[in-house]
Design an enzyme around this catalytic site. Structure first.
Site, PDB file in Angstrom:
ATOM      1  N   ASP A   1      27.252 -10.210  17.323  1.00 42.09           N
ATOM      2  CA  ASP A   1      26.400  -9.090  17.219  1.00 42.09           C
ATOM      3  C   ASP A   1      24.920  -9.460  17.739  1.00 42.09           C
ATOM      4  O   ASP A   1      24.206  -8.543  18.011  1.00 42.09           O
ATOM      5  CB  ASP A   1      26.256  -8.173  16.101  1.00 42.09           C
TER       6      ASP A   1
ATOM      7  N   HIS B   1      32.122  -6.930   9.787  1.00 42.61           N
ATOM      8  CA  HIS B   1      30.806  -7.381  10.339  1.00 42.61           C
ATOM      9  C   HIS B   1      29.986  -6.916   9.132  1.00 42.61           C
ATOM     10  O   HIS B   1      29.808  -5.714   9.009  1.00 42.61           O
ATOM     11  CB  HIS B   1      30.664  -6.630  11.641  1.00 42.61           C
TER      12      HIS B   1
ATOM     13  N   ASP C   1      26.481  -6.590   8.266  1.00 46.79           N
ATOM     14  CA  ASP C   1      24.783  -6.586   8.211  1.00 46.79           C
ATOM     15  C   ASP C   1      24.557  -6.319   6.728  1.00 46.79           C
ATOM     16  O   ASP C   1      24.768  -5.319   6.137  1.00 46.79           O
ATOM     17  CB  ASP C   1      24.359  -5.316   9.205  1.00 46.79           C
TER      18      ASP C   1
ATOM     19  N   HIS D   1      20.274 -10.954  12.573  1.00 49.92           N
ATOM     20  CA  HIS D   1      19.877 -10.032  13.684  1.00 49.92           C
ATOM     21  C   HIS D   1      19.078  -8.858  13.525  1.00 49.92           C
ATOM     22  O   HIS D   1      18.076  -8.543  14.374  1.00 49.92           O
ATOM     23  CB  HIS D   1      21.130  -9.858  14.789  1.00 49.92           C
TER      24      HIS D   1
HETATM   25 ZN   LIG Z   1      25.242  -6.590  13.253  1.00 49.22          ZN
END
Ligand SMILES: [Zn+2]
Length: 869
Positions: free
Chosen positions: A123, A11, A13, A334
């Site tokens: 997420d 994931h 970010d 996000h």
């Molecule tokens: Zn995230």
């Protein structure tokens, strides 16, 4: 035998409590390991690159030489890329932004191979009810997410169909425990079993087939190299299960066979099993407001204007526009738009918005200049051109700047009709500011910059030109100071504390104490607002306001200034000290001929740890509110019944009815309604004993990224406990709204259309003989007035007008935000040979009938339609 699909992924970010610069170094490192594993190990079949192509863009900026390696693996179906550009938020990000996120994400995939056709948002902090429609618009039939559902939505199963009102549908695989349960799986069998037992219990309970997913990855997690050893151990521990490396598509193939899956509708914003952070919408309001403003500028002004210019023969600069979208879509991830990041990262986010806005503003300016510079006129006379970028003729009160050496001038249109105008302001301007060459040749005579106001009708999706010519009569102003405002719609007075009383002449109704401020402590973090227990809120009811009201022939302007005394920080608030302040200036602007009341807040905040909201009492005791989400409206209860049981049921967060909106929120009954339209804050709550008051959040001040044991959110901190002094938002912030009182319900009154009009102001260009930035004259000759497109009947809300990415046609997108099916048809002012209904990916679907250059379609409630012509 039960199947356990182990799906390797990371994931990503891009930024969070760490910067993009930091994660990019890890990315380059991790990607080499991923490529090597896939290339050297045929037993390792797949790796999922988090559903976003920004990873690839970041990677190839450093390692362009590896494109072929990536391409080979993508084409073999082993490295799984797309469909998104970034891991978008779904709550405070607009419809066009989410559409472009898929459009450009899928486009990025093209040079490598087939993308993952799953709306993979593992997420994002809650799921928009319109997501199935957006995904279907790109031929995506599957969705994976984690946050926001509970059995309250209609099932306790983790697999279901998710439908919209207008009939779109996706098959959902929920991650009930998130995307990271398979992170760093330990070789120690006892520890492995302990962890896996917990997961399997939950996964088995929710599964509708014999297949479950163990996502093997985590935030920025490098590839787990010993996964084969782990799988051996898992097989030994769970002999009744089959363990294998897999990809998400394989699960959907199994689910498709299940005929009995339940169908759910609506948005998923429940904090029962996962944190959705209802109130993150107001963190770092400076950044949130920038996003709102810039999204509106791109879709409401820049793209339609570029389309007008294109229709007149100028180039449509996809190459300049796509990078603007990408700049802001990096911020739509996000965590980034959530603003649950470190101060350093928020600087990076703000800077991206700064760059995006500068690009938008300059390109808007360029297109206006191209059109106006190229007008087919006999004279080189100065001119002023007004652009209306909505598909209907519009009468408006407009404010413009005219720069001239003339001491007095008049405005004359192309038919030689003189137009009345007001001079609001005039200032001397150094000629060097206009073009330093003027001064260079020894001419120091100053220019005058006039701020003028006029009222006129501007053609639909087009423009009108006025010539600035010398006049003997002095420029004038009818402005006078008044005690109260009267317009065609309202009588407005101001109370000594700065609140408004509005009498609606058509409804014969009085609204009192509008725009009272409410200040409360915020013991929360960047993720969530959290109040102090048993706190007494502070109101502006005792404020002593300086009030100034001016009115001219077109509009009234009310200026209200006061200082609201508040405690300096949380401790002082607990001790009931009044030792700090928030200085407020509210500028209320009301045109005489329209029901929209514009409200601009200029705030100087000196205090920490608090939340400031403006209250709009409506007199309508309500059980639900209506606001918009992407391409439609959403109705929500003003109070969540779980407020009484959330602690007992051990929810992850208290279900306050703090909600996101995109352009409006309103309360109404059958007779009338009051709405707040926004070009800044996207957070509201319905408050008051009767639930009759719209509270719009102006800002929140908090000093830490994540905090533990908050009143609204018990337990562990979200993120990390990092101090973020910038999130206290000390200093100045400006926020723009409008108020609208209307007859009928929010949906019947089509408030979304009024919001769109408010967010699409008339733009001006003033051509004078001097300009520091030289352009050669274009060969193209443009008309003095122009209309490109006109809607045949009012109803639909324009989403955007742009040029298609891949062909020489226009993309016209609009939606129906009312509660009844409508017809939408448009008449082009040029020859249209063919018009086609298209999907959101700009692919034609169905030929439409074209008659007299007019074409259209039926639009169901909350349906978005795209026409290519
Ligand atoms: Zn995230």
């Amino acid at each position: 035998m039960k199947n356990v699909h182990i799906v390797p992924h990371m994931h990503w970010d891009r930024e969070w409590y760490f910067s993009t610069e930091e994660s990019r170094i890890l990315l380059v490192n991790n990607m080499e390991e991923i490529l090597e594993m896939l290339e050297s190990n045929p037993e390792y079949p797949h790796y999922v690159l988090d559903g976003q192509t920004a990873i690839l863009e970041d990677y190839f900026a450093i390692k362009p030489e590896n494109k072929d390696r990536v391409k080979k693996l993508v084409q073999e179906g082993r490295l799984i890329i797309g469909p998104w550009y970034t891991q978008t938020d779904e709550m405070v990000v607009g419809g066009e932004s989410i559409v472009r996120n898929l459009l450009y994400g899928l486009k990025d995939c093209e040079e490598f191979g087939s993308p993952m056709m799953i709306g993979y948002l593992p997420d994002s902090f809650g799921q928009s009810s319109q997501m199935p429609q957006i995904l279907n618009g790109f031929d995506i039939k599957y969705s994976i997410f984690w946050r926001g559902t509970s059995e309250r939505h209609g099932t306790d199963k983790t697999e279901f169909y998710w439908e919209t009102d207008e009939g779109s549908k996706v098959l959902v695989q929920l991650f009930p425990l998130g995307y990271a349960i398979g992170k760093y799986l330990p070789e120690d069998e006892e520890k492995l079993q302990e962890r896996i037992n917990k997961y399997f219990a939950v996964l088995d309970r929710g599964a509708t087939t014999g297949n479950i997913i163990l996502p093997n990855g985590h935030d920025q997690m490098p590839i787990q190299k010993n996964i084969f050893t782990i799988m051996e151990k898992l097989r030994k521990l769970y002999p009744d299960r089959e363990f294998f490396l897999s990809r998400y598509e394989n699960i959907f193939a199994e689910l498709e066979r299940n005929q009995e899956l339940p169908t759910l509708t609506g948005e998923f914003l429940d904090g029962k099993y996962s944190r959705v952070h209802r109130s993150i919408y107001s963190t770092r309001m400076d950044i949130k407001a920038a996003n709102t403003r810039i999204e509106n500028k791109i879709t409401n002004i820049l793209e339609p204007l570029a389309s007008l210019a294109y229709s007149l023969g100028f180039e449509y600069h996809h190459g300049l526009i796509e990078p603007i979208w990408k700049e802001i879509m990096k911020n739509h991830a996000h965590d980034s738009i959530g603003c649950c990041c470190s101060d350093k990262v928020h600087q990076e986010i703000s800077n991206r918005f700064f760059l995006a806005e500068e690009k938008v503003d300059q390109l808007i300016h360029f297109y206006k200049r191209k059109i106006v510079d190229s007008m087919a006129t006999e004279t080189e006379q100065d001119r002023l051109c007004a652009f209306n970028l909505l598909p209907y003729e519009r009468e408006d009160v407009m404010t413009a700047s005219v720069i001239s050496k003339l001491g007095s001038f008049k405005l004359v249109d192309e038919n030689n009709a003189e137009l009345e105008f007001e001079v609001l302001d005039q200032e001397i301007m150094d000629p060097g500011l206009i073009d330093r060459q003027i001064v260079h040749y020894g001419n120091y005579d100053p220019f005058i910059k006039y701020t003028i106001q006029l009222k006129d009708r501007i053609p639909a999706m087009g423009y009108k030109t006025y010539f600035v010519t010398e006049s003997d009569t002095e420029v004038r102003s009818s402005e006078s100071a008044v005690d109260q405002v009267e317009t065609d719609f309202y009588k407005i007075t101001v109370n000594p504390n700065g609140t408004l009383n509005i009498f609606d002449k058509k409804l014969n109704k009085r609204f009192s104490n509008i725009l009272m401020l409410e200040d409360g402590g915020d013991d929360g973090d960047e993720y969530d607002f959290s109040p102090l227990p048993d706190e007494k809120l502070i109101y502006s009811d005792k404020a002593k306001a300086d009030v100034n009201i001016k009115q001219n022939q077109f509009e009234a302007v009310i200026t209200i200034r006061y200082s609201l005394t508040v405690p300096e920080n949380l401790d002082d608030r607990k001790n009931l000290l009044a030792n700090s302040s928030v200085d407020v200036q509210i500028t209320v602007t009301v045109a005489h001929h329209k029901p929209i009341i514009k409200v601009a807040f200029d705030i100087d905040n000196h205090a920490k740890d608090h939340r400031l909201r403006a209250l709009i009492p409506t007199g309508i005791a309500s059980s639900f509110s209506v606001s918009d989400n992407q391409f439609g409206s959403i109705t929500r209860h003003v109070i969540d019944e779980a407020m009484d049981i959330w602690e007992e049921e051990d929810w992850d967060e208290r279900p306050d009815s703090i909600y996101p909106m995109l352009t409006y929120a309103g309360l109404s009954d059958k007779e009338y309604g009051v709405s707040l339209l926004t070009n800044s804050s996207r957070e509201y709550e319905i408050v008051g004993e009767e639930y009759d008051t719209i509270a719009v959040t102006l800002f929140r001040s908090v000093g830490v990224l994540g905090k533990e044991n908050m009143l609204r959110r018990p337990g562990r901190p979200s993120g990390i406990k990092l101090p973020t002094p910038d999130s206290q938002l000390l200093g100045r912030i400006s926020l723009d709204f409008s108020l609208l009182i209307h007859s009928d319900s929010t949906l019947k009154a089509n408030v979304a259309r009024m919001a769109k009009e408010y967010l699409t102001p008339i733009h001006f260009y003033n051509k004078i003989p001097f300009n520091a930035m030289k352009l050669n004259n274009a060969e193209i000759k443009t008309p003095l007035s122009y209309s490109f497109l006109n809607e045949v009947q009012p109803g639909a809300v324009l989403s955007t007008l742009k040029k298609a990415e891949k062909e020489d046609r226009y993309v016209l997108r609009f939606y129906n935000a009312t509660d009844e099916e409508i017809s939408a048809s448009f008449e082009a002012r040029h020859a249209v040979e063919e018009a086609q209904l298209a999907n959101l990916n700009e692919q034609p679907m169905k030929l439409l009938k074209v008659q007299n250059n007019t074409f259209g379609t039926r639009v169901r409630t909350n349906q978005v339609r795209t026409i290519l012509f």
